[in-house]
Motif scaffolding. Sequence first.
Motif, PDB file in Angstrom:
ATOM      1  N   GLY A 162       3.547   8.099 -16.046  1.00 33.75           N
ATOM      2  CA  GLY A 162       2.735   7.124 -16.757  1.00 33.75           C
ATOM      3  C   GLY A 162       1.873   6.297 -15.816  1.00 33.75           C
ATOM      4  O   GLY A 162       1.808   6.541 -14.614  1.00 33.75           O
ATOM      5  N   HIS A 163       1.221   5.298 -16.365  1.00 38.58           N
ATOM      6  CA  HIS A 163       0.179   4.612 -15.599  1.00 38.58           C
ATOM      7  C   HIS A 163       0.742   3.696 -14.525  1.00 38.58           C
ATOM      8  O   HIS A 163       0.021   3.341 -13.584  1.00 38.58           O
ATOM      9  N   MET A 164       2.011   3.292 -14.603  1.00 34.99           N
ATOM     10  CA  MET A 164       2.579   2.417 -13.570  1.00 34.99           C
ATOM     11  C   MET A 164       3.243   3.190 -12.446  1.00 34.99           C
ATOM     12  O   MET A 164       3.749   2.588 -11.494  1.00 34.99           O
ATOM     13  N   HIS A 165       3.285   4.514 -12.550  1.00 42.11           N
ATOM     14  CA  HIS A 165       3.956   5.315 -11.524  1.00 42.11           C
ATOM     15  C   HIS A 165       3.060   6.477 -11.130  1.00 42.11           C
ATOM     16  O   HIS A 165       3.402   7.640 -11.287  1.00 42.11           O
ATOM     17  N   LEU A 166       1.886   6.135 -10.631  1.00 39.30           N
ATOM     18  CA  LEU A 166       0.909   7.126 -10.189  1.00 39.30           C
ATOM     19  C   LEU A 166       1.175   7.479  -8.730  1.00 39.30           C
ATOM     20  O   LEU A 166       1.436   6.593  -7.914  1.00 39.30           O
ATOM     21  N   PHE A 167       1.095   8.751  -8.414  1.00 45.97           N
ATOM     22  CA  PHE A 167       1.358   9.194  -7.047  1.00 45.97           C
ATOM     23  C   PHE A 167       0.423  10.344  -6.716  1.00 45.97           C
ATOM     24  O   PHE A 167       0.453  11.380  -7.371  1.00 45.97           O
ATOM     25  N   ASP A 168      -0.413  10.131  -5.712  1.00 51.65           N
ATOM     26  CA  ASP A 168      -1.343  11.170  -5.272  1.00 51.65           C
ATOM     27  C   ASP A 168      -1.215  11.344  -3.763  1.00 51.65           C
ATOM     28  O   ASP A 168      -1.820  10.602  -2.981  1.00 51.65           O
ATOM     29  N   PRO A 169      -0.409  12.322  -3.314  1.00 53.04           N
ATOM     30  CA  PRO A 169      -0.203  12.501  -1.874  1.00 53.04           C
ATOM     31  C   PRO A 169      -1.452  12.962  -1.140  1.00 53.04           C
ATOM     32  O   PRO A 169      -1.527  12.814   0.080  1.00 53.04           O
ATOM     33  N   ASP A 170      -2.427  13.505  -1.853  1.00 51.29           N
ATOM     34  CA  ASP A 170      -3.652  13.956  -1.194  1.00 51.29           C
ATOM     35  C   ASP A 170      -4.402  12.797  -0.534  1.00 51.29           C
ATOM     36  O   ASP A 170      -5.115  12.991   0.464  1.00 51.29           O
ATOM     37  N   VAL A 171      -4.264  11.609  -1.112  1.00 48.38           N
ATOM     38  CA  VAL A 171      -4.933  10.429  -0.536  1.00 48.38           C
ATOM     39  C   VAL A 171      -3.933   9.326  -0.207  1.00 48.38           C
ATOM     40  O   VAL A 171      -4.313   8.183   0.027  1.00 48.38           O
ATOM     41  N   ASN A 172      -2.644   9.670  -0.220  1.00 49.59           N
ATOM     42  CA  ASN A 172      -1.589   8.713   0.147  1.00 49.59           C
ATOM     43  C   ASN A 172      -1.630   7.440  -0.707  1.00 49.59           C
ATOM     44  O   ASN A 172      -1.679   6.322  -0.187  1.00 49.59           O
ATOM     45  N   PHE A 173      -1.612   7.640  -2.020  1.00 43.39           N
ATOM     46  CA  PHE A 173      -1.625   6.506  -2.950  1.00 43.39           C
ATOM     47  C   PHE A 173      -0.383   6.553  -3.835  1.00 43.39           C
ATOM     48  O   PHE A 173       0.010   7.624  -4.312  1.00 43.39           O
ATOM     49  N   ALA A 174       0.206   5.385  -4.066  1.00 43.21           N
ATOM     50  CA  ALA A 174       1.322   5.280  -5.009  1.00 43.21           C
ATOM     51  C   ALA A 174       1.308   3.880  -5.597  1.00 43.21           C
ATOM     52  O   ALA A 174       0.713   2.956  -5.042  1.00 43.21           O
ATOM     53  N   CYS A 175       1.961   3.715  -6.734  1.00 44.12           N
ATOM     54  CA  CYS A 175       2.099   2.382  -7.317  1.00 44.12           C
ATOM     55  C   CYS A 175       3.465   2.261  -7.979  1.00 44.12           C
ATOM     56  O   CYS A 175       4.176   3.245  -8.160  1.00 44.12           O
ATOM     57  N   SER A 176       3.824   1.029  -8.324  1.00 43.67           N
ATOM     58  CA  SER A 176       5.146   0.772  -8.893  1.00 43.67           C
ATOM     59  C   SER A 176       5.050  -0.285  -9.973  1.00 43.67           C
ATOM     60  O   SER A 176       4.240  -1.209  -9.873  1.00 43.67           O
ATOM     61  N   GLY A 177       5.905  -0.157 -10.991  1.00 42.78           N
ATOM     62  CA  GLY A 177       5.966  -1.154 -12.045  1.00 42.78           C
ATOM     63  C   GLY A 177       6.841  -2.338 -11.690  1.00 42.78           C
ATOM     64  O   GLY A 177       6.927  -3.300 -12.453  1.00 42.78           O
ATOM     65  N   ILE A 178       7.524  -2.300 -10.545  1.00 41.85           N
ATOM     66  CA  ILE A 178       8.420  -3.374 -10.132  1.00 41.85           C
ATOM     67  C   ILE A 178       7.672  -4.323  -9.199  1.00 41.85           C
ATOM     68  O   ILE A 178       7.019  -3.898  -8.253  1.00 41.85           O
ATOM     69  N   ILE A 179       7.786  -5.613  -9.478  1.00 40.48           N
ATOM     70  CA  ILE A 179       7.007  -6.613  -8.761  1.00 40.48           C
ATOM     71  C   ILE A 179       7.323  -6.609  -7.268  1.00 40.48           C
ATOM     72  O   ILE A 179       8.485  -6.705  -6.868  1.00 40.48           O
ATOM     73  N   ALA A 180       6.277  -6.470  -6.468  1.00 38.05           N
ATOM     74  CA  ALA A 180       6.316  -6.518  -4.996  1.00 38.05           C
ATOM     75  C   ALA A 180       6.991  -5.315  -4.364  1.00 38.05           C
ATOM     76  O   ALA A 180       7.140  -5.263  -3.141  1.00 38.05           O
ATOM     77  N   GLU A 181       7.381  -4.322  -5.149  1.00 41.71           N
ATOM     78  CA  GLU A 181       8.135  -3.212  -4.575  1.00 41.71           C
ATOM     79  C   GLU A 181       7.257  -2.190  -3.862  1.00 41.71           C
ATOM     80  O   GLU A 181       7.781  -1.215  -3.307  1.00 41.71           O
TER      81      GLU A 181
END
Length: 337
Positions: free
Chosen positions: A98-117
């Motif tokens: 889903g939109h809070m757990h995006l992961f793209d290793p091709d450009v080294n991007f990730a995100c998290s739904g947990i604050i400051a994590e």
Amino acid sequence: MYEDMVTARHYEERLQEEYLEGKQPAFDISAGPIPGELHLAAGHEAAGAGVCQHLRDDDTVTAPHRPHHVAIAKGVDLERMTAEIFGRETGLSEGKGGHMHLFDPDVNFACSGIIAEGCPPAVGAGMAAKKRNTDSVAVAYIGEGAIDQGAFLESLNLAAVRDLPVVFVIEDNDWAISMPKERVTDVENGAQRAGGFDLPGQRVDVDDAVEIYRAAKEAVGRARDNNGPTLLEVQVHRRMGHFMGDPETYRPDADKTAAEQRDSIERLAEDLRAHGVEDDRLDEIRERAEERVEEAIEWAKDQPEPDPEDAYEDVFVNPPSGVTDSEPSTEVAGGDD
């Protein structure tokens, strides 16, 4: 930067339209083509574009639960990101994140739904870069409501102790969910948190992509030259609720109006015009950005939904005793715990 920003703004506005389909007049969070929560970043565009202009694919970025503008500026695959938001099989995580757990290793991007994590993984990436003797850097984005979280403060400490190539970016949109920031912390300027760790700290007081670009150039350059971490706070504004469906009854109308008047995209357009860029050129950029967004959304909606059985793939399992590798178990690690 302008193209990244107008792409991100149109993307959020279109996702809002798609998300609300089937959820009105009575809001039903489970209905429509995008079920569940959706946090949009309209008004944050300058923070993504101004910082990520200085980054390469091998640099790491971690974003919070409001991530799309940063992902676009970092170069995340727009079609696969959109497919992930729509929960489709061809999404970045096969529709499971889903939109809070995006992961793209091709450009080294990730995100998290947990604050400051996102801060600890960014520090880990910075440590890895230093051990490998590369000049890669890591950037961790958080909101101003996250600056009192232990994960953030501990990450600042470790980055300072190890002198790591990490830039911490605080996006200050004045609201920590439904709380004005002055009710969350007594520190008016979040960049002052750097002082407790003997780090450089800087705040950009105006929602201006060019000013953010200049501050980020110094911070990223310091990290890339092996001169350690920086804490950077940038002013942004929130044009939508904390999440889609948020009635914002806690927010004064005057604050909403003031936020709309601080539009960083129009500010950058005025700067470009002042430097001789014609309106026709700006219109061309905007049209190209909008076309790209529309194509990504249509492509994503045409993608297949995952097979329910795929829920058992790509998960950590704890096989019961006696089960071999040829007899895969679907038992989740930890059992009943």
